[in-house]
Design an enzyme around this catalytic site. Structure first.
Site, PDB file in Angstrom:
ATOM      1  N   ASP A   1      44.776  37.586  40.653  1.00 52.55           N
ATOM      2  CA  ASP A   1      43.420  37.619  40.099  1.00 52.55           C
ATOM      3  C   ASP A   1      42.932  39.065  39.978  1.00 52.55           C
ATOM      4  O   ASP A   1      43.735  39.980  39.787  1.00 52.55           O
ATOM      5  CB  ASP A   1      42.484  36.748  40.952  1.00 52.55           C
ATOM      6  CG  ASP A   1      42.504  37.129  42.431  1.00 52.55           C
ATOM      7  OD1 ASP A   1      42.847  38.277  42.762  1.00 52.55           O
ATOM      8  OD2 ASP A   1      42.166  36.272  43.264  1.00 52.55           O
ATOM      9  N   SER A   2      41.633  39.281  40.083  1.00 45.22           N
ATOM     10  CA  SER A   2      41.076  40.624  39.917  1.00 45.22           C
ATOM     11  C   SER A   2      41.545  41.592  40.998  1.00 45.22           C
ATOM     12  O   SER A   2      41.575  42.803  40.770  1.00 45.22           O
ATOM     13  CB  SER A   2      39.547  40.571  39.899  1.00 45.22           C
ATOM     14  OG  SER A   2      39.062  40.035  41.112  1.00 45.22           O
ATOM     15  N   LEU A   3      41.937  41.090  42.176  1.00 47.29           N
ATOM     16  CA  LEU A   3      42.484  41.978  43.200  1.00 47.29           C
ATOM     17  C   LEU A   3      43.749  42.658  42.696  1.00 47.29           C
ATOM     18  O   LEU A   3      44.053  43.789  43.061  1.00 47.29           O
ATOM     19  CB  LEU A   3      42.767  41.207  44.487  1.00 47.29           C
ATOM     20  CG  LEU A   3      41.558  40.563  45.164  1.00 47.29           C
ATOM     21  CD1 LEU A   3      41.994  39.744  46.365  1.00 47.29           C
ATOM     22  CD2 LEU A   3      40.547  41.607  45.565  1.00 47.29           C
TER      23      LEU A   3
ATOM     24  N   LEU B   1      42.704  44.997  39.231  1.00 48.04           N
ATOM     25  CA  LEU B   1      42.043  46.259  39.532  1.00 48.04           C
ATOM     26  C   LEU B   1      42.793  47.084  40.581  1.00 48.04           C
ATOM     27  O   LEU B   1      42.236  48.035  41.139  1.00 48.04           O
ATOM     28  CB  LEU B   1      40.614  45.988  39.992  1.00 48.04           C
ATOM     29  CG  LEU B   1      39.751  45.202  38.995  1.00 48.04           C
ATOM     30  CD1 LEU B   1      38.408  44.861  39.594  1.00 48.04           C
ATOM     31  CD2 LEU B   1      39.590  45.982  37.697  1.00 48.04           C
TER      32      LEU B   1
END
Length: 96
Positions: free
Chosen positions: A9-11, A14
């Site tokens: 996911d965004s972990l 980014l």
């Protein structure tokens, strides 16, 4: 050529932010030894990510945007999911 795949996911998406995230640290450790492939999807929960797997991987190779798979074989795959599974519903990015 061997490769490292970062999926999640965004972990994951980014992980190169500010230049010293965990993704950039891995890229530094494995420079000239393996190709890095980032497949991070901000806002995705585990259910949505599992639906993506056949589109990201084809057999033992990575899938590409074209019909042929990448020429790299993943030897290490990181999977970071779960943060969006814990999110409360009702927000457009986290409906379930």
């Amino acid at each position: 050529r061997v490769g490292l795949v970062m999926f999640g996911d965004s972990l994951t998406q980014l992980s190169f932010e500010t230049g010293r995230g965990w993704g950039s640290i891995l890229a530094d450790w494995y420079q000239r030894k393996a190709d890095m492939v980032l497949r991070g999807y901000s806002g995705y929960n585990t259910k949505w990510a599992l639906e993506l797997l056949p589109h990201v991987f084809r057999g033992d190779r990575l899938a590409s945007a074209t019909a042929s798979p990448f020429k790299i074989r993943p030897v290490l795959v990181t999977v970071f999911l779960g943060a969006n599974d814990a999110a409360l519903g009702g927000h457009p990015e986290h409906p379930n």
